[in-house]
Structure formats: structure tokens, C-alpha cells
Design an enzyme around this catalytic site. Structure first.
Site, PDB file in Angstrom:
ATOM      1  N   LYS A 206      -5.443   6.523  -3.724  1.00  0.00           N
ATOM      2  CA  LYS A 206      -4.270   6.352  -2.852  1.00  0.00           C
ATOM      3  C   LYS A 206      -3.087   5.802  -3.648  1.00  0.00           C
ATOM      4  O   LYS A 206      -1.957   6.242  -3.478  1.00  0.00           O
ATOM      5  CB  LYS A 206      -4.625   5.411  -1.691  1.00  0.00           C
ATOM      6  CG  LYS A 206      -5.602   6.040  -0.691  1.00  0.00           C
ATOM      7  CD  LYS A 206      -6.195   5.025   0.269  1.00  0.00           C
ATOM      8  CE  LYS A 206      -7.283   5.668   1.135  1.00  0.00           C
ATOM      9  NZ  LYS A 206      -7.986   4.703   2.001  1.00  0.00           N
TER      10      LYS A 206
ATOM     11  N   GLN B  88      -8.928  -1.646   3.504  1.00  0.00           N
ATOM     12  CA  GLN B  88      -9.938  -0.628   3.211  1.00  0.00           C
ATOM     13  C   GLN B  88     -11.275  -0.983   3.870  1.00  0.00           C
ATOM     14  O   GLN B  88     -11.756  -2.110   3.751  1.00  0.00           O
ATOM     15  CB  GLN B  88     -10.100  -0.499   1.681  1.00  0.00           C
ATOM     16  CG  GLN B  88     -11.070   0.567   1.242  1.00  0.00           C
ATOM     17  CD  GLN B  88     -10.602   1.991   1.560  1.00  0.00           C
ATOM     18  OE1 GLN B  88      -9.445   2.338   1.414  1.00  0.00           O
ATOM     19  NE2 GLN B  88     -11.530   2.811   2.023  1.00  0.00           N
TER      20      GLN B  88
ATOM     21  N   ASP C 118      -2.704   3.434   8.646  1.00  0.00           N
ATOM     22  CA  ASP C 118      -4.043   4.042   8.750  1.00  0.00           C
ATOM     23  C   ASP C 118      -4.312   4.498  10.190  1.00  0.00           C
ATOM     24  O   ASP C 118      -5.282   5.216  10.445  1.00  0.00           O
ATOM     25  CB  ASP C 118      -5.120   3.027   8.341  1.00  0.00           C
ATOM     26  CG  ASP C 118      -5.889   3.477   7.102  1.00  0.00           C
ATOM     27  OD1 ASP C 118      -5.705   4.626   6.684  1.00  0.00           O
ATOM     28  OD2 ASP C 118      -6.664   2.655   6.587  1.00  0.00           O
TER      29      ASP C 118
END
Ligand code: NAP
Length: 295
Positions: free
Chosen positions: A56, A100, A123
């Protein structure tokens, strides 16, 4: 009798298109003195998570987004994780951030997600974003993987409108939000959706009725050629680590002889997921700049 092999949906190439468009939008922001920035919080030293975050960050650099990784030890308490989330919520330089997954057991995923400011939730996993997306409200950030699947279908000219989409797997990251998104009354959706899981009776009966079949299970060999209607589009979301390397849920070599179009693993949904995370970050920066943003 050998059939005609399916068209391969090249997620890498499509993600490249998305990224080129994003680089243009980032240039527009930078010209106005706004430097888009994404932060990623990594708790513990889970190797796949480290690899995902690295990918990412590299993708951010490619389109001109600044990125930062914040490492917390695997023994960090929930309070410590929440403190980092709070400081990112307040940091004016950071337009979006992700925590994450997976988190260590002692840290509640829900508590962390509830603490993330919805305008920075790139997200799309916080309850506020999930609710807005379910309502079809463009203010909600769409979760990156389902967003990537929808974008991939649109860019490949595969219409969902009126199509029967069968999704195997009802996980919170992929299957469930994708079902909600594709059932929306919208030109990018308007599908008739069937959502299958471990309690589904006669899975193959459902999958054989699919115009578009999405596998989001996490078990190699879940979808075999006899489960696919000739000419159907098959989207393989799973990333399974095996001795033979990364494989999806779909028996690729056999299914490609039946399907009309199919995504490979790797090089299918994965690159699109990363591209849509970047898209949400650019949109977050545009929204903060007072633009309407393109979510
Ligand atoms: P998850 O939360 O574990 O959900 C898996 C789902 O599959 C569950 O709903 C489960 O049913 C269902 N399932 C398991 N075995 C089945 C079977 N034999 N038949 C029918 N359904 C079955 O997983 P997830 O987080 O949604 O992720 C799914 C996959 O996508 C994983 O392989 C993950 O690595 C991958 N993924 C890829 C990306 C990407 O960017 N490419 C991003 C995210 C996730 P029950 O609900 O009944 O248990």
C-alpha cells in the site's frame, strides 16, 4: 472437447488505469498546496500484514500520496491503539488512515473501528461507513475490496444491472458488503444477489445460476468447473497461501475453459483493492479541501 478459454480480467492493468487517474487528481491537489497523506497502523509483526502495508505504501508513492507506517508492538494494549487512532483523527496532515487487520485478540476490532473518524475511514470498515454504504449514501467510503470488484466489472464492460450475482462467502471484509453494494438501486449495481455460506444447501445449484460468480471464501478448490455456468464471469477474491504459492478459491485451469471471463490470483482483485484504498484517500483529501470528492 476443448472450449474457448475465458477472457482474463487483468486486475493489474485495470489498477494501473485507476492509479494514473489518481495521480492526475493528486497533482491537482498538490498544485493547490494540499499533499494527500495516508497513515497505516500496524500492530504486531504478522508477516502478511507487513507485506500488505508495504504494498500500500509503495502504491501511494507511485501516485504521489505521502504515507506513513506507525508500528505498535504485538503486546500493545487496546488503550494504546485507541490513543494512536485519536491522534490520527486530530492530525491535520493525515487525510485518511487504516488500522491493518487482524489485530491481536486483546484489542477489540469494533472498539478501534468505532474510534476512527468517519471522514478519515478510507478502509470503509467503521460502522458509520458500513451504514452509509448500506443506505447508498455516497458520503460513506466503500470498503476497498468490494469497491475494487465493482470498479473492475465496470471497467471490463461487465454489466451488473439485471444480472444474477452469486457471492460465496459472507465475511465482513468482502462478501457481505459486496452483496449490499451490488443490490443498491444504482447503475453500478442493480444486480439480483444471492449470498452463500457454509449453511447453504446445494451450493452448486446456486453457483450454476450465476451470471457473475464471486468467490470470497479462503479455501482452495471451492469452485470447480461443474459449478460454473458456461460464459459466466468468475471473480476470485481469495488469497490462499499454499506450498504451490498464492492461489484463489477457484480451480482456475478448469474453470477458465467454461467461464466467459475470469480473474487470476495473483493479479486480479488484489491490485484493485490497493488502488481503491488510494482512491478513497484522494477523495478524503478532496473533501477536506471543500471539493465534492468522487467517492
Ligand atoms: P471470512 O470472514 O473468513 O469469510 C469467509 C466466508 O466463507 C464465510 O462467510 C464462510 O461461511 C464462507 N465459507 C467458508 N467455507 C465455505 C464453503 N465450503 N462453502 C461456502 N462458504 C464457505 O473471510 P473474508 O475476510 O471475507 O475473506 C475471504 C477471502 O478473501 C480470504 O481468502 C481473504 O484472504 C480474501 N481477501 C482478499 C482480498 C484482496 O484484496 N484480494 C481482500 C480481503 C480478503 P460462514 O459465514 O458460514 O462461516
Amino acid at each position: 472437447m476443448a472450449g474457448v478459454s475465458a477472457r482474463i480480467i487483468d486486475g493489474k492493468a485495470l489498477a494501473g488505469q485507476v492509479r494514473a487517474e489518481l495521480a492526475e487528481r493528486v497533482r491537482g491537489l498538490v498544485e493547490r498546496g494540499i499533499q494527500p497523506r495516508l497513515a497505516a497502523v500496524l500492530v504486531g509483526d504478522d508477516e502478511p500484514s507487513r507485506i500488505y502495508v508495504g504494498a500500500k505504501q509503495k502504491a501511494c508513492a507511485d501516485v504521489g500520496i505521502d504515507s506513513e507506517r506507525i508500528d505498535l508492538s504485538g503486546s500493545a494494549s487496546q488503550a494504546e491503539v485507541l490513543e494512536v487512532v485519536r491522534s490520527l483523527n486530530e492530525d491535520p496532515r493525515t487525510h485518511g488512515f487504516i488500522v491493518q487487520l487482524p489485530l491481536p485478540d486483546r484489542v477489540s476490532e469494533l472498539a478501534v473501528q468505532l474510534a476512527i473518524a468517519p471522514e478519515k475511514d478510507v478502509d470503509g470498515l467503521t460502522p458509520v461507513s458500513v451504514g452509509l454504504v448500506a443506505r447508498g449514501d455516497p458520503a460513506g467510503f466503500q470498503p476497498a475490496t468490494p469497491y475494487g470488484i465493482v470498479e473492475m466489472l465496470v471497467r471490463s464492460g461487465i454489466a451488473t444491472e439485471g444480472a444474477h450475482v452469486v457471492i460465496v462467502g459472507r465475511g465482513q471484509l468482502v462478501g457481505m458488503p459486496l452483496a449490499v453494494m451490488l443490490a443498491q438501486k444504482s447503475p453500478r449495481a442493480n444486480a439480483t444477489v444471492t449470498l452463500c455460506h457454509t449453511r447453504t444447501r446445494d451450493l452448486a445449484r446456486h453457483t450454476r445460476g450465476a451470471d457473475i460468480l464471486v468467490a470470497a471464501v479462503g479455501r482452495p478448490g471451492t469452485i470447480t468447473a461443474d459449478m460454473v455456468r458456461p460464459g459466466a464471469t468468475v471473480i476470485d477474491v481469495a488469497v490462499n497461501r499454499t506450498d504451490a504459492g498464492l492461489v484463489g478459491d477457484v480451480d482456475f485451469d478448469a474453470v477458465r475453459e467454461v467461464a466467459g471471463a475470469i480473474t487470476p490470483v495473483p493479479g486480479g482483485v488484489g491490485p484493485m483493492t490497493v488502488a481503491m484504498l488510494l482512491a478513497n484517500t484522494v477523495t478524503a483529501a478532496e473533501r477536506r479541501a471543500g471539493d465534492a470528492g468522487r467517492g
